[in-house]
Scaffold this motif. Structure first.
Motif, mmCIF file in Angstrom:
data_model
loop_
_atom_site.group_PDB
_atom_site.id
_atom_site.type_symbol
_atom_site.label_atom_id
_atom_site.label_comp_id
_atom_site.label_asym_id
_atom_site.label_seq_id
_atom_site.Cartn_x
_atom_site.Cartn_y
_atom_site.Cartn_z
ATOM 1 N N UNK A 17 42.305 29.376 -22.600
ATOM 2 C CA UNK A 17 43.759 29.178 -22.610
ATOM 3 C C UNK A 17 44.287 28.907 -24.011
ATOM 4 N N UNK A 18 43.444 29.104 -25.044
ATOM 5 C CA UNK A 18 43.801 28.840 -26.437
ATOM 6 C C UNK A 18 44.098 27.360 -26.668
ATOM 7 N N UNK A 24 42.764 19.029 -27.245
ATOM 8 C CA UNK A 24 43.553 19.629 -26.167
ATOM 9 C C UNK A 24 44.928 20.126 -26.618
ATOM 10 N N UNK A 25 45.069 20.399 -27.919
ATOM 11 C CA UNK A 25 46.302 21.025 -28.411
ATOM 12 C C UNK A 25 46.093 22.526 -28.500
ATOM 13 N N UNK A 49 47.598 15.309 -23.341
ATOM 14 C CA UNK A 49 47.042 14.376 -22.359
ATOM 15 C C UNK A 49 47.058 14.990 -20.965
ATOM 16 N N UNK A 50 48.139 15.679 -20.640
ATOM 17 C CA UNK A 50 48.237 16.335 -19.330
ATOM 18 C C UNK A 50 47.234 17.476 -19.208
ATOM 19 N N UNK A 51 46.937 18.138 -20.329
ATOM 20 C CA UNK A 51 45.965 19.244 -20.305
ATOM 21 C C UNK A 51 44.548 18.748 -20.058
ATOM 22 N N UNK A 52 44.263 17.519 -20.393
ATOM 23 C CA UNK A 52 42.914 16.977 -20.196
ATOM 24 C C UNK A 52 42.496 17.047 -18.738
ATOM 25 N N UNK A 57 41.197 28.086 -16.913
ATOM 26 C CA UNK A 57 41.425 29.116 -15.890
ATOM 27 C C UNK A 57 40.290 30.126 -15.777
ATOM 28 N N UNK A 58 39.502 30.286 -16.818
ATOM 29 C CA UNK A 58 38.418 31.280 -16.708
ATOM 30 C C UNK A 58 37.169 30.713 -16.049
ATOM 31 N N UNK A 59 36.985 29.381 -16.134
ATOM 32 C CA UNK A 59 35.757 28.791 -15.601
ATOM 33 C C UNK A 59 36.007 27.768 -14.509
#
Length: 64
Positions: A17-18, A24-25, A49-52, A57-59
């Motif tokens: 997801x880059x 996580x930025x 923080x929310x991305x943690x 999506x690929x794994x």
């Protein structure tokens, strides 16, 4: 007011997801960090923080 420091922890590798595995930025957020105001940096830190807790999506691997 003192600038908010980068959350970089020197684990610089992007997932599908880059998004950096370490901080996580996104690549864009990393590249623009020094240009952001403190309010913008706070917003980026909140999103990171929310991305943690989001799956890659690929794994479907979760990061904490």
């Amino acid at each position: 007011m003192k600038d908010i420091e980068s959350p970089c922890i020197k684990i610089c590798r992007q997932d599908s997801n880059d998004v950096c595995f370490g901080c996580r930025r996104t690549s864009e957020e990393i590249g623009n960090w020094s240009l952001y105001t403190n309010n913008e940096k706070k917003a980026v830190l909140k999103k990171a923080s929310e991305r943690r807790n989001a799956a890659d999506t690929s794994t479907a691997t979760f990061f904490r």
